[in-house]
Design a protein around this motif. Structure first.
Motif, PDB file in Angstrom:
ATOM      1  N   ASN A 102       0.861  -1.170   0.000  1.00  0.00           N
ATOM      2  CA  ASN A 102       0.000   0.000   0.000  1.00  0.00           C
ATOM      3  C   ASN A 102       0.903   1.227   0.000  1.00  0.00           C
ATOM      4  O   ASN A 102       1.777   1.348   0.856  1.00  0.00           O
ATOM      5  CB  ASN A 102      -0.888  -0.030   1.243  1.00  0.00           C
ATOM      6  CG  ASN A 102      -1.995   0.975   1.184  1.00  0.00           C
ATOM      7  OD1 ASN A 102      -1.797   2.117   0.792  1.00  0.00           O
ATOM      8  ND2 ASN A 102      -3.185   0.547   1.576  1.00  0.00           N
ATOM      9  N   HIS A 103       0.680   2.133  -0.955  1.00  0.00           N
ATOM     10  CA  HIS A 103       1.534   3.329  -1.031  1.00  0.00           C
ATOM     11  C   HIS A 103       1.464   4.169   0.244  1.00  0.00           C
ATOM     12  O   HIS A 103       2.424   4.872   0.574  1.00  0.00           O
ATOM     13  CB  HIS A 103       1.152   4.205  -2.221  1.00  0.00           C
ATOM     14  CG  HIS A 103       1.475   3.601  -3.549  1.00  0.00           C
ATOM     15  ND1 HIS A 103       2.722   3.128  -3.886  1.00  0.00           N
ATOM     16  CD2 HIS A 103       0.706   3.408  -4.631  1.00  0.00           C
ATOM     17  CE1 HIS A 103       2.703   2.671  -5.114  1.00  0.00           C
ATOM     18  NE2 HIS A 103       1.490   2.817  -5.594  1.00  0.00           N
ATOM     19  N   ASP A 104       0.344   4.107   0.975  1.00  0.00           N
ATOM     20  CA  ASP A 104       0.247   4.852   2.231  1.00  0.00           C
ATOM     21  C   ASP A 104       1.364   4.466   3.194  1.00  0.00           C
ATOM     22  O   ASP A 104       1.838   5.300   3.962  1.00  0.00           O
ATOM     23  CB  ASP A 104      -1.105   4.597   2.909  1.00  0.00           C
ATOM     24  CG  ASP A 104      -2.249   5.300   2.212  1.00  0.00           C
ATOM     25  OD1 ASP A 104      -2.013   6.280   1.476  1.00  0.00           O
ATOM     26  OD2 ASP A 104      -3.395   4.846   2.386  1.00  0.00           O
ATOM     27  N   ASP A 105       1.781   3.205   3.142  1.00  0.00           N
ATOM     28  CA  ASP A 105       2.851   2.735   4.026  1.00  0.00           C
ATOM     29  C   ASP A 105       4.194   3.403   3.713  1.00  0.00           C
ATOM     30  O   ASP A 105       5.103   3.380   4.535  1.00  0.00           O
ATOM     31  CB  ASP A 105       3.015   1.215   3.909  1.00  0.00           C
ATOM     32  CG  ASP A 105       1.780   0.472   4.387  1.00  0.00           C
ATOM     33  OD1 ASP A 105       0.961   1.061   5.131  1.00  0.00           O
ATOM     34  OD2 ASP A 105       1.627  -0.708   4.011  1.00  0.00           O
ATOM     35  N   SER A 113       8.073   2.781  -3.054  1.00  0.00           N
ATOM     36  CA  SER A 113       7.151   1.658  -3.177  1.00  0.00           C
ATOM     37  C   SER A 113       7.650   0.655  -4.205  1.00  0.00           C
ATOM     38  O   SER A 113       7.653  -0.554  -3.964  1.00  0.00           O
ATOM     39  CB  SER A 113       5.757   2.144  -3.598  1.00  0.00           C
ATOM     40  OG  SER A 113       5.153   2.921  -2.607  1.00  0.00           O
ATOM     41  N   ASP A 134      -2.614   1.100  -8.707  1.00  0.00           N
ATOM     42  CA  ASP A 134      -3.876   1.812  -8.862  1.00  0.00           C
ATOM     43  C   ASP A 134      -3.710   2.855  -9.966  1.00  0.00           C
ATOM     44  O   ASP A 134      -2.600   3.255 -10.304  1.00  0.00           O
ATOM     45  CB  ASP A 134      -4.295   2.468  -7.539  1.00  0.00           C
ATOM     46  CG  ASP A 134      -3.427   3.662  -7.211  1.00  0.00           C
ATOM     47  OD1 ASP A 134      -3.792   4.771  -7.659  1.00  0.00           O
ATOM     48  OD2 ASP A 134      -2.406   3.485  -6.537  1.00  0.00           O
ATOM     49  N   TYR A 171      -8.837  -0.362  -8.122  1.00  0.00           N
ATOM     50  CA  TYR A 171      -8.362  -1.323  -7.131  1.00  0.00           C
ATOM     51  C   TYR A 171      -7.338  -2.272  -7.731  1.00  0.00           C
ATOM     52  O   TYR A 171      -7.426  -2.633  -8.905  1.00  0.00           O
ATOM     53  CB  TYR A 171      -9.520  -2.175  -6.600  1.00  0.00           C
ATOM     54  CG  TYR A 171     -10.559  -1.410  -5.830  1.00  0.00           C
ATOM     55  CD1 TYR A 171     -10.331  -1.023  -4.516  1.00  0.00           C
ATOM     56  CD2 TYR A 171     -11.774  -1.080  -6.415  1.00  0.00           C
ATOM     57  CE1 TYR A 171     -11.297  -0.327  -3.799  1.00  0.00           C
ATOM     58  CE2 TYR A 171     -12.740  -0.388  -5.707  1.00  0.00           C
ATOM     59  CZ  TYR A 171     -12.496  -0.016  -4.403  1.00  0.00           C
ATOM     60  OH  TYR A 171     -13.451   0.675  -3.705  1.00  0.00           O
ATOM     61  N   TYR A 177      -5.749  -9.406   0.013  1.00  0.00           N
ATOM     62  CA  TYR A 177      -5.837  -7.970   0.230  1.00  0.00           C
ATOM     63  C   TYR A 177      -6.368  -7.246  -0.993  1.00  0.00           C
ATOM     64  O   TYR A 177      -6.236  -7.722  -2.124  1.00  0.00           O
ATOM     65  CB  TYR A 177      -4.468  -7.402   0.602  1.00  0.00           C
ATOM     66  CG  TYR A 177      -3.857  -8.056   1.811  1.00  0.00           C
ATOM     67  CD1 TYR A 177      -4.301  -7.779   3.094  1.00  0.00           C
ATOM     68  CD2 TYR A 177      -2.821  -8.986   1.649  1.00  0.00           C
ATOM     69  CE1 TYR A 177      -3.740  -8.400   4.188  1.00  0.00           C
ATOM     70  CE2 TYR A 177      -2.260  -9.614   2.759  1.00  0.00           C
ATOM     71  CZ  TYR A 177      -2.726  -9.316   4.023  1.00  0.00           C
ATOM     72  OH  TYR A 177      -2.177  -9.936   5.114  1.00  0.00           O
ATOM     73  N   THR A 179      -6.590  -2.942  -2.356  1.00  0.00           N
ATOM     74  CA  THR A 179      -6.261  -1.562  -2.048  1.00  0.00           C
ATOM     75  C   THR A 179      -6.604  -0.670  -3.239  1.00  0.00           C
ATOM     76  O   THR A 179      -6.592  -1.110  -4.377  1.00  0.00           O
ATOM     77  CB  THR A 179      -4.771  -1.388  -1.678  1.00  0.00           C
ATOM     78  OG1 THR A 179      -4.527  -0.035  -1.293  1.00  0.00           O
ATOM     79  CG2 THR A 179      -3.849  -1.757  -2.835  1.00  0.00           C
ATOM     80  N   ASN A 181      -4.880   2.170  -3.287  1.00  0.00           N
ATOM     81  CA  ASN A 181      -3.696   3.012  -3.228  1.00  0.00           C
ATOM     82  C   ASN A 181      -2.451   2.152  -3.111  1.00  0.00           C
ATOM     83  O   ASN A 181      -1.753   2.172  -2.141  1.00  0.00           O
ATOM     84  CB  ASN A 181      -3.784   3.955  -2.028  1.00  0.00           C
ATOM     85  CG  ASN A 181      -2.767   5.052  -2.091  1.00  0.00           C
ATOM     86  OD1 ASN A 181      -2.153   5.297  -3.115  1.00  0.00           O
ATOM     87  ND2 ASN A 181      -2.569   5.723  -0.982  1.00  0.00           N
TER      88      ASN A 181
END
Length: 181
Positions: A102-105, A113, A134, A171, A177, A179, A181
């Motif tokens: 997840n790019h948020d991480d 990433s 995404d 998505y 999983y 996501t 993002n």
């Protein structure tokens, strides 16, 4: 499944129940060398969750990767929405690994990433990497630069997810999983 390296079967589907007839038609069995790619013509999280549940239950050893799309092509027919495309590929001797990040991480650092994904998946004997990102957040060029900074010798395939041109929510997913993002 008689080919020396791999056999691939592709079909368009509109519902999870369509998968059963394909599995029966081609005698597809669960296997750790089975790659299932799913391209969803509808950007619907619940539909994806239904597919994930089906494959977790019926194909626990196979690898599932997928994304939403801006349409799919099945042989010579173009479906622009609401139809999904499923691709079953059984490899003769390849080892498959899957990872969803997840790019948020990584605080939307797309280079990082890409580098992180490559560093966790690519080894000295990796021949190819299929990657989906995404389609509304990712800077694809930076993401690919991150992968290439780790290893320039691995063939990279894949693409960015779509949502039938709405540019609202796309998505990517694996068996466990999902996501946007």
């Amino acid at each position: 499944w008689y080919d020396t390296y791999m056999n691939t079967y592709t079909k368009s589907i509109s519902h999870v129940n369509d998968i059963k007839s394909i599995i029966h038609e081609y005698s597809i069995k669960d296997d750790s060398r089975l790659l299932i790619q799913l391209f969803c013509g509808k950007s619907d999280r619940n539909l994806i969750l239904t597919y994930q549940k089906y494959f977790k239950t019926n194909f626990p050893n196979a690898t599932l990767i997928g994304s939403t799309s801006d349409g799919v092509i099945d042989s010579d027919v173009v479906h622009v929405q609401d139809i999904s495309l499923i691709v079953f590929t059984l490899f003769h001797s390849s080892t498959l690994k899957s990872l969803l990040i997840n790019h948020d991480d990584y605080h939307h650092d797309y280079f990082k990433s890409g580098f992180t994904l490559a560093s966790k998946l690519i080894t000295h004997d990796t021949k190819a990497l299929i990657s989906f990102s995404d389609g509304t957040h990712t800077n694809g060029e930076e993401y690919l630069n991150g992968i290439n900074s780790f290893n320039q010798d691995t063939v990279i395939a894949g693409g960015m997810a779509g949502d039938n041109g709405l540019l609202s929510k796309t998505y990517v997913f694996d068996k466990d999983y999902i996501t946007s993002n």
